[in-house]
Design an enzyme around this catalytic site. Sequence first.
Site, PDB file in Angstrom:
ATOM      1  N   ARG A  35       8.888 -76.633 -15.437  1.00  0.00           N
ATOM      2  CA  ARG A  35       8.177 -76.917 -16.695  1.00  0.00           C
ATOM      3  C   ARG A  35       9.170 -76.893 -17.848  1.00  0.00           C
ATOM      4  O   ARG A  35       9.915 -75.923 -18.020  1.00  0.00           O
ATOM      5  CB  ARG A  35       7.094 -75.868 -16.912  1.00  0.00           C
ATOM      6  CG  ARG A  35       6.436 -75.878 -18.293  1.00  0.00           C
ATOM      7  CD  ARG A  35       5.341 -74.831 -18.349  1.00  0.00           C
ATOM      8  NE  ARG A  35       4.777 -74.647 -19.686  1.00  0.00           N
ATOM      9  CZ  ARG A  35       4.984 -73.591 -20.457  1.00  0.00           C
ATOM     10  NH1 ARG A  35       5.772 -72.597 -20.029  1.00  0.00           N
ATOM     11  NH2 ARG A  35       4.418 -73.507 -21.648  1.00  0.00           N
ATOM     12  N   ARG A  76      -0.917 -70.904 -36.821  1.00  0.00           N
ATOM     13  CA  ARG A  76      -0.162 -69.663 -36.966  1.00  0.00           C
ATOM     14  C   ARG A  76      -0.138 -69.208 -38.424  1.00  0.00           C
ATOM     15  O   ARG A  76      -0.329 -70.009 -39.349  1.00  0.00           O
ATOM     16  CB  ARG A  76       1.287 -69.850 -36.489  1.00  0.00           C
ATOM     17  CG  ARG A  76       1.424 -70.305 -35.049  1.00  0.00           C
ATOM     18  CD  ARG A  76       2.882 -70.535 -34.689  1.00  0.00           C
ATOM     19  NE  ARG A  76       3.035 -71.064 -33.339  1.00  0.00           N
ATOM     20  CZ  ARG A  76       3.071 -70.328 -32.241  1.00  0.00           C
ATOM     21  NH1 ARG A  76       2.971 -69.010 -32.344  1.00  0.00           N
ATOM     22  NH2 ARG A  76       3.196 -70.870 -31.048  1.00  0.00           N
ATOM     23  N   LYS A 222      -4.542 -78.490 -20.340  1.00  0.00           N
ATOM     24  CA  LYS A 222      -4.485 -77.030 -20.417  1.00  0.00           C
ATOM     25  C   LYS A 222      -5.817 -76.520 -20.980  1.00  0.00           C
ATOM     26  O   LYS A 222      -6.138 -76.769 -22.132  1.00  0.00           O
ATOM     27  CB  LYS A 222      -3.316 -76.603 -21.291  1.00  0.00           C
ATOM     28  CG  LYS A 222      -1.962 -77.030 -20.726  1.00  0.00           C
ATOM     29  CD  LYS A 222      -0.847 -76.891 -21.734  1.00  0.00           C
ATOM     30  CE  LYS A 222      -0.569 -75.455 -22.102  1.00  0.00           C
ATOM     31  NZ  LYS A 222       0.579 -75.348 -23.049  1.00  0.00           N
ATOM     32  N   THR A 283      -0.143 -68.028 -17.022  1.00  0.00           N
ATOM     33  CA  THR A 283      -0.081 -66.995 -18.066  1.00  0.00           C
ATOM     34  C   THR A 283      -0.041 -65.575 -17.513  1.00  0.00           C
ATOM     35  O   THR A 283      -0.984 -65.112 -16.884  1.00  0.00           O
ATOM     36  CB  THR A 283      -1.240 -67.103 -19.079  1.00  0.00           C
ATOM     37  OG1 THR A 283      -1.429 -68.478 -19.451  1.00  0.00           O
ATOM     38  CG2 THR A 283      -0.912 -66.287 -20.321  1.00  0.00           C
TER      39      THR A 283
END
Length: 479
Positions: A35, A76, A222, A283
């Site tokens: 990845r 963020r 995802k 994860t």
Amino acid sequence: MSSLRRTKIVATLGPATDRPGEIERIIKAGVDVVRINMSHGSVEDHLKRAEFIRETATKLNREVAILVDLQGPKIRVARFTSGVVELTEGDKFALDNNVDPLNGNHEEVGLTYKNLPYDVKPGNLLLLDDGRIVMKVDQVVGERVECTVTVGGKLSNNKGINLLGGGLSASALTEKDKEDIVTAAKIDADYLALSFPRSAADVEYCRSLAQQAGLTCGIVSKIERAEAVADDETLDGIILASDVVMIARGDLGVEVGDAQLPAIQKKIIKRARQLNRVTITATQMMETMIENAIPTRAEVFDVANAVMDGTDAVMLSGETATGKFPHLVVDAMARICHEAEKNRSTRHSQHRIDEYFSAVDETIAMATMYAANHFNVKCIAALTESGNTPLLMSRISSGMPIFALTPHKSTRRKVCMYRGVYPSIVDYTGLTDDEVQQNVLKQLKTFGIVAEGDLVILTRGEQRGNMGGTNRLEIVKVP
């Protein structure tokens, strides 16, 4: 044959894998897919790593697929003057578009996501830094979101923001993502991962952008937004629009709550298999191995449970990108997968047993697996152009290795993601059907998979070179 691991391993590249010899070590340890995370590094870094992966895999006589993972929207906080602030329960704190993005303090901070004031309302819960900090929205004044801290702690620069229950309006594809798709086309990526899709339309848009860039690859969705799993219709739409779905348990866990994650993981894996799609479980699978040479028992159980749920692949992130022991963590994950696959539940299936099939190649694939699970054959050899027939076969739980034999390198790399499918090259130019059969059996003998007198299931199409043309199933004896 018993040494073949069925579950595939995805490893993230980073500074740790740039160390001399590390790429070769992780491939030897069992990596099937690498990845490339577009959130970090330059275009030159990505191109260089991809080229080196392909060179090393060729040297080791291995097929390794490349997955390019798009960053998606950056939801963020901005930065603090001191780099970090300490927040305690009951503190008043504001998230404000008009605060200098470099000079936040213990009372307020700027935003990289400018739509936040328009997406939230009083009473909403905001979760920062993967849920380590929790704030309740008191009021929204213009472009300023005023909150009360309900769970305190240290908050540092650029930490992520999630809205409990989902609902942030950020587009799944940013301008940076569109530029990165062009880079993925230069890499000739085998898979392209889309962050934060909310619907099938997001996935279809990503696929169209990839095609415009000249990239024909599998699209990985995802699953990390609460909206994606809010109802069965939305989830099914995303799965069907994708080639692969990734259960991205970080952001998803923050938005839906950790306690719901196990059931959602099992549901997604089960539904994706029913819809003939591939799954990656990701994860924090072996997070402690960033620093430690062995996993915790909890991590062992986590990986094993994903395997027994039926996931096609398990993914490593920081463990290989920045960890101390990339090849050791790959080796440990491979061993855990291999042992979990010995469980009876991973080898038997009722997949689509009561359904009609819509295509000839699907009918052949299902018949092959029924025969493989009820007759004494050693393996399955599928002559394939696109890899679709091996994919359909791999949706059925089995202990039987499936060899995808194809002249196309792109297909060989693509099937690296499919559970229980192993890529192999075949060249049938100018050969008769009998000669092709003999060459396949000879190749399987070379692999040490079969011996004289063993039975093998062979599938192929009458018209070689045609996509979706598999229409023959044969049980042949090794001479």
